[in-house]
Design a protein around this motif. Sequence first.
Motif, PDB file in Angstrom:
ATOM      1  N   HIS A 265      -1.672 -38.554  66.276  1.00  0.00           N
ATOM      2  CA  HIS A 265      -2.396 -37.336  65.902  1.00  0.00           C
ATOM      3  C   HIS A 265      -2.427 -37.117  64.394  1.00  0.00           C
ATOM      4  CE1 HIS A 265      -2.510 -36.438  70.120  1.00  0.00           C
ATOM      5  NE2 HIS A 265      -1.187 -36.542  70.190  1.00  0.00           N
ATOM      6  N   ASN A 266      -2.057 -38.137  63.636  1.00  0.00           N
ATOM      7  CA  ASN A 266      -2.077 -38.090  62.165  1.00  0.00           C
ATOM      8  C   ASN A 266      -1.205 -36.989  61.578  1.00  0.00           C
ATOM      9  OD1 ASN A 266      -3.668 -40.335  61.724  1.00  0.00           O
ATOM     10  ND2 ASN A 266      -5.557 -39.178  61.968  1.00  0.00           N
ATOM     11  N   GLU A 267      -0.190 -36.573  62.305  1.00  0.00           N
ATOM     12  CA  GLU A 267       0.712 -35.546  61.773  1.00  0.00           C
ATOM     13  C   GLU A 267       1.531 -36.084  60.606  1.00  0.00           C
ATOM     14  OE1 GLU A 267       2.777 -34.741  65.366  1.00  0.00           O
ATOM     15  OE2 GLU A 267       1.347 -33.196  65.985  1.00  0.00           O
ATOM     16  N   TYR A 268       1.990 -37.320  60.735  1.00  0.00           N
ATOM     17  CA  TYR A 268       2.771 -37.913  59.648  1.00  0.00           C
ATOM     18  C   TYR A 268       1.879 -38.245  58.456  1.00  0.00           C
ATOM     19  CZ  TYR A 268       6.992 -38.056  62.408  1.00  0.00           C
ATOM     20  OH  TYR A 268       8.103 -37.698  63.135  1.00  0.00           O
ATOM     21  N   PHE A 269       0.643 -38.631  58.728  1.00  0.00           N
ATOM     22  CA  PHE A 269      -0.282 -38.871  57.624  1.00  0.00           C
ATOM     23  C   PHE A 269      -0.486 -37.579  56.840  1.00  0.00           C
ATOM     24  CE2 PHE A 269      -4.470 -38.862  55.696  1.00  0.00           C
ATOM     25  CZ  PHE A 269      -4.380 -39.988  54.892  1.00  0.00           C
ATOM     26  N   GLN A 270      -0.653 -36.463  57.551  1.00  0.00           N
ATOM     27  CA  GLN A 270      -0.817 -35.165  56.876  1.00  0.00           C
ATOM     28  C   GLN A 270       0.415 -34.833  56.040  1.00  0.00           C
ATOM     29  OE1 GLN A 270      -3.605 -33.352  56.763  1.00  0.00           O
ATOM     30  NE2 GLN A 270      -4.592 -34.924  58.001  1.00  0.00           N
ATOM     31  N   GLU A 271       1.575 -35.140  56.598  1.00  0.00           N
ATOM     32  CA  GLU A 271       2.832 -34.904  55.873  1.00  0.00           C
ATOM     33  C   GLU A 271       2.865 -35.753  54.595  1.00  0.00           C
ATOM     34  OE1 GLU A 271       6.083 -32.477  55.820  1.00  0.00           O
ATOM     35  OE2 GLU A 271       4.854 -32.666  57.616  1.00  0.00           O
ATOM     36  N   GLY A 272       2.447 -37.008  54.729  1.00  0.00           N
ATOM     37  CA  GLY A 272       2.386 -37.893  53.569  1.00  0.00           C
ATOM     38  C   GLY A 272       1.363 -37.422  52.545  1.00  0.00           C
ATOM     39  N   LEU A 273       0.270 -36.870  53.031  1.00  0.00           N
ATOM     40  CA  LEU A 273      -0.762 -36.348  52.126  1.00  0.00           C
ATOM     41  C   LEU A 273      -0.232 -35.161  51.318  1.00  0.00           C
ATOM     42  CD1 LEU A 273      -3.700 -36.618  51.233  1.00  0.00           C
ATOM     43  CD2 LEU A 273      -4.339 -35.132  53.142  1.00  0.00           C
ATOM     44  N   VAL A 274       0.507 -34.289  51.971  1.00  0.00           N
ATOM     45  CA  VAL A 274       1.125 -33.159  51.264  1.00  0.00           C
ATOM     46  C   VAL A 274       2.129 -33.683  50.234  1.00  0.00           C
ATOM     47  CG1 VAL A 274       2.649 -31.152  51.532  1.00  0.00           C
ATOM     48  CG2 VAL A 274       0.767 -31.510  53.138  1.00  0.00           C
ATOM     49  N   ALA A 275       2.886 -34.703  50.616  1.00  0.00           N
ATOM     50  CA  ALA A 275       3.850 -35.291  49.680  1.00  0.00           C
ATOM     51  C   ALA A 275       3.124 -35.904  48.478  1.00  0.00           C
ATOM     52  CB  ALA A 275       4.691 -36.350  50.385  1.00  0.00           C
ATOM     53  N   LEU A 276       1.996 -36.558  48.736  1.00  0.00           N
ATOM     54  CA  LEU A 276       1.211 -37.145  47.648  1.00  0.00           C
ATOM     55  C   LEU A 276       0.727 -36.046  46.705  1.00  0.00           C
ATOM     56  CD1 LEU A 276      -0.109 -39.714  46.447  1.00  0.00           C
ATOM     57  CD2 LEU A 276      -2.097 -39.224  47.901  1.00  0.00           C
ATOM     58  N   TRP A 277       0.257 -34.952  47.276  1.00  0.00           N
ATOM     59  CA  TRP A 277      -0.192 -33.813  46.463  1.00  0.00           C
ATOM     60  C   TRP A 277       0.957 -33.267  45.607  1.00  0.00           C
ATOM     61  CZ3 TRP A 277      -4.083 -31.232  44.421  1.00  0.00           C
ATOM     62  CH2 TRP A 277      -3.855 -29.941  43.951  1.00  0.00           C
ATOM     63  N   ASN A 278       2.114 -33.079  46.240  1.00  0.00           N
ATOM     64  CA  ASN A 278       3.274 -32.566  45.499  1.00  0.00           C
ATOM     65  C   ASN A 278       3.678 -33.526  44.376  1.00  0.00           C
ATOM     66  OD1 ASN A 278       3.471 -30.256  47.045  1.00  0.00           O
ATOM     67  ND2 ASN A 278       4.950 -31.123  48.460  1.00  0.00           N
ATOM     68  N   ALA A 279       3.642 -34.822  44.678  1.00  0.00           N
ATOM     69  CA  ALA A 279       3.997 -35.815  43.658  1.00  0.00           C
ATOM     70  C   ALA A 279       2.976 -35.791  42.518  1.00  0.00           C
ATOM     71  CB  ALA A 279       4.067 -37.204  44.291  1.00  0.00           C
ATOM     72  N   TYR A 280       1.721 -35.639  42.851  1.00  0.00           N
ATOM     73  CA  TYR A 280       0.656 -35.553  41.848  1.00  0.00           C
ATOM     74  C   TYR A 280       0.872 -34.346  40.936  1.00  0.00           C
ATOM     75  CZ  TYR A 280      -4.013 -34.249  40.126  1.00  0.00           C
ATOM     76  OH  TYR A 280      -5.074 -33.850  39.348  1.00  0.00           O
ATOM     77  N   GLU A 281       1.241 -33.234  41.552  1.00  0.00           N
ATOM     78  CA  GLU A 281       1.435 -31.985  40.787  1.00  0.00           C
ATOM     79  C   GLU A 281       2.681 -32.032  39.906  1.00  0.00           C
ATOM     80  OE1 GLU A 281      -0.344 -28.816  40.724  1.00  0.00           O
ATOM     81  OE2 GLU A 281      -1.889 -30.241  41.365  1.00  0.00           O
ATOM     82  N   THR A 282       3.720 -32.736  40.341  1.00  0.00           N
ATOM     83  CA  THR A 282       5.003 -32.688  39.627  1.00  0.00           C
ATOM     84  C   THR A 282       5.295 -33.957  38.818  1.00  0.00           C
ATOM     85  OG1 THR A 282       6.188 -33.528  41.568  1.00  0.00           O
ATOM     86  CG2 THR A 282       6.022 -31.128  41.334  1.00  0.00           C
TER      87      THR A 282
END
Length: 191
Positions: free
Chosen positions: A31-48
């Motif tokens: 259900h791409n739940e982990y992909f979504q989690e990884g996407l949020v992590a990518l966003w956080n890494a991009y921001e920080t």
Amino acid sequence: MDNKITFEEIFEQNERRIHFQIRKMNIRDPHNEYFQEGLVALWNAYETYQPDKGPMATYFNYTIRNRLIDRLRKENRYEENKKKAIHEELTIRFDGNHHSNQSKATIPLVQMDNFPIDNPDFWKQLKSQLTENQWKCVYYHIIEDMPYKEIAIMENTTVDAVKSWGQQVKQKLQNPQFHQKIHLEIPTKKQ
């Protein structure tokens, strides 16, 4: 003019990085739940991300992987707590049902500590030895935690009928021959 790369560009360049981490950790993600989690992590890494601290790719890998590990741990804790709750509920339900002998002492029908409640084969074996109505009582009342009244309404019968199904199951569970049929080993108490 700001030369900062947009997140859309970062996403296009690093989407495969998320999939790689999911595969590397052998995570099933229908259900791409982990992909979504990884996407949020990518966003956080991009921001920080701070360029003076090291390569961006390494930081992205680190952040995504750790976020996925946190999610796995959270889900594992949830599953463990769910199993414990089911076990405790079944223990309460069965240990609370006693029959008494002539001296008015109560004897437990079945000690739930010996039931392999988290073993699907046990439930299949038990189901195969019960009538359809007896299994409905076990499934809805014990496993799904539904009150007798709701089961009676759902099955278009009386509460007394549902209780009778449960009583029949309890009587079967008292029988040592029945334990053999369902491959349930109940250790005998040393006297």
